[in-house]
Design an enzyme around this catalytic site. Structure first.
Site, short mmCIF file in Angstrom:
data_model
loop_
_atom_site.label_atom_id
_atom_site.label_comp_id
_atom_site.label_asym_id
_atom_site.label_seq_id
_atom_site.Cartn_x
_atom_site.Cartn_y
_atom_site.Cartn_z
N HIS A 169 2.18 2.34 -3.34
CA HIS A 169 1.26 3.10 -4.19
C HIS A 169 1.53 4.60 -4.05
O HIS A 169 1.46 5.34 -5.04
CB HIS A 169 -0.19 2.81 -3.81
CG HIS A 169 -0.74 1.56 -4.41
ND1 HIS A 169 -0.78 1.33 -5.77
CD2 HIS A 169 -1.28 0.45 -3.84
CE1 HIS A 169 -1.31 0.14 -6.01
NE2 HIS A 169 -1.63 -0.42 -4.85
N GLU B 287 -0.02 -1.61 -9.33
CA GLU B 287 -0.16 -2.80 -8.48
C GLU B 287 1.10 -3.66 -8.53
O GLU B 287 1.53 -4.23 -7.52
CB GLU B 287 -1.38 -3.62 -8.91
CG GLU B 287 -2.72 -2.92 -8.80
CD GLU B 287 -3.08 -2.55 -7.37
OE1 GLU B 287 -2.58 -3.20 -6.43
OE2 GLU B 287 -3.89 -1.61 -7.20
N GLU C 199 0.82 -1.21 0.00
CA GLU C 199 0.00 0.00 0.00
C GLU C 199 0.86 1.26 0.00
O GLU C 199 0.58 2.22 -0.74
CB GLU C 199 -0.95 -0.01 1.19
CG GLU C 199 -1.98 -1.12 1.16
CD GLU C 199 -2.79 -1.17 -0.11
OE1 GLU C 199 -3.04 -0.10 -0.71
OE2 GLU C 199 -3.16 -2.28 -0.53
#
Length: 356
Positions: A157, A183, A154
């Site tokens: 990102h 991703e 996460e």
């Protein structure tokens, strides 16, 4: 280079210059007054954890672990180029570069969803938002904040969103191949952090096994084409329009490049030292440098070319063949093409780089 000059903890709780971590059981948008564990001055953040209990019982442990992992990711990314000038997440930017005022808001046991995690990454100067959820695939349920590969995924990102197109433009990885590669970058960084001295290219890595009980991806990340058969032309298949499936193809290519570099240079035992003496450290560096070089809304070919250029900038191309062979093995070779959304595999490499 000091990554966190004021250290991680600003007072006696899980709030500091890089991240504020707290629980968010109702899933709302507020965070400032949400619950955080508090300790006496200079005391350790030491809270009980028991795998046989539901996550709500060990919420202070969860918040503390999330606070630690996000700070760790901040410091690691800083030394590899996601620093204040590049638009990282900090309240105060000590260099005077970048905007500041944008520490990560990290919610443990966020009640807005289940069985997932998310990171919202607006432009520099606005808070990044990480929501970590509880997973109900096991009994008792498990907490995503306790699985490093998910938190690292996460946070990455945030790195890829701000480095691609520059920190003032966070809209370059929103759809198509670009979103899928977002991703994939997140998966490969999570994989890099799990590699340790003594590992070999026979290592297969899965994601999400703690919270889900099994791999959350279609295949393990592997250099074995039987274990993981992903190829560039898979993007032609209807089910590979979904961003995580696109990302698996991209990360599978990057996993090949990673192990080519490790076979050449070995594994750096301390990736935080930033000595660039191991293949894992070199890979992390050219990944982040490549993000800075690629255009907004990059294709696979754009991103590949940016990584090749990043390696050229770093070593004068001494390792370009390791990079090219990794991409070519999965079909993104020198003459791979994409026309009218039809992706064509190619396994060729530049002159002088025999396929290995």
């Amino acid at each position: 280079m000091e990554t966190s000059p004021k250290e991680w903890v600003a007072s006696n709780t899980t709030a500091g210059n890089n991240v504020w971590a707290q629980t968010n059981p109702d899933g709302g948008d507020s965070w400032i007054d949400n619950h955080r564990p508090a300790v006496a001055p200079y005391a350790a953040f030491d809270f009980p954890f028991n795998t046989s209990t539901e996550p709500s019982v060990y919420v202070d442990y969860s918040i503390t672990q999330l606070f630690y992992t996000v700070n760790m990711m901040h410091d690691l990314a800083f030394v590899y180029g996601f620093n204040e000038a590049a638009g990282n997440f900090q309240d105060i930017n000590f260099s005077g570069k970048g905007i500041g005022g944008d520490y990560v808001v990290a919610n443990a046991q966020d009640g807005s969803s289940k069985n997932n995690a998310m990171f919202f990454s607006p432009p520099d100067g606005q808070h990044g938002l990480m929501r970590m959820y509880v997973w109900n695939a096991t009994t008792p349920e498990r907490d995503g904040s306790l699985e490093q590969d998910i938190v690292a995924h996460e946070f990455t990102h945030g790195i890829s969103s701000r480095l691609t197109g520059g920190p003032s433009n966070a809209d370059c990885l929103n759809d198509g191949e670009a979103a899928g590669m977002g991703e994939g970058w997140s998966d490969i960084v999570a994989c890099i952090l799990r590699i340790k001295p003594g590992d070999t290219r026979s290592l297969d890595l899965t994601l999400g096994e703690y919270v889900y009980g099994k791999n959350i991806r279609m295949y393990p990340y592997s250099t074995n084409l039987t274990t993981n058969p992903h190829m560039y032309q898979d993007l032609n298949k209807p089910n590979y329009k979904e961003v995580h499936n696109i990302g698996e193809v991209w990360a599978s290519m990057l996993y090949e490049v990673l192990w080519n570099l490790i076979d050449e240079f070995g594994i750096s035992s301390d990736i935080f030292a930033h000595k660039l003496d191991g293949g894992n450290a070199i890979m992390l560096q050219i990944l982040l440098d490549g993000m800075k070089l690629q255009p907004c809304s990059p294709s696979f070919i754009d991103a590949r070319n940016a990584i090749v250029q990043a390696e050229e900038n770093l070593t004068d191309g001494k390792n370009k063949c390791n990079v090219w062979r990794g991409f070519a093995k999965r079909g993104l070779g020198l003459h791979a093409s994409s026309t009218n959304s039809t992706h064509t595999d190619d396994y060729s490499v530049p002159s002088g780089c025999n396929r290995g």
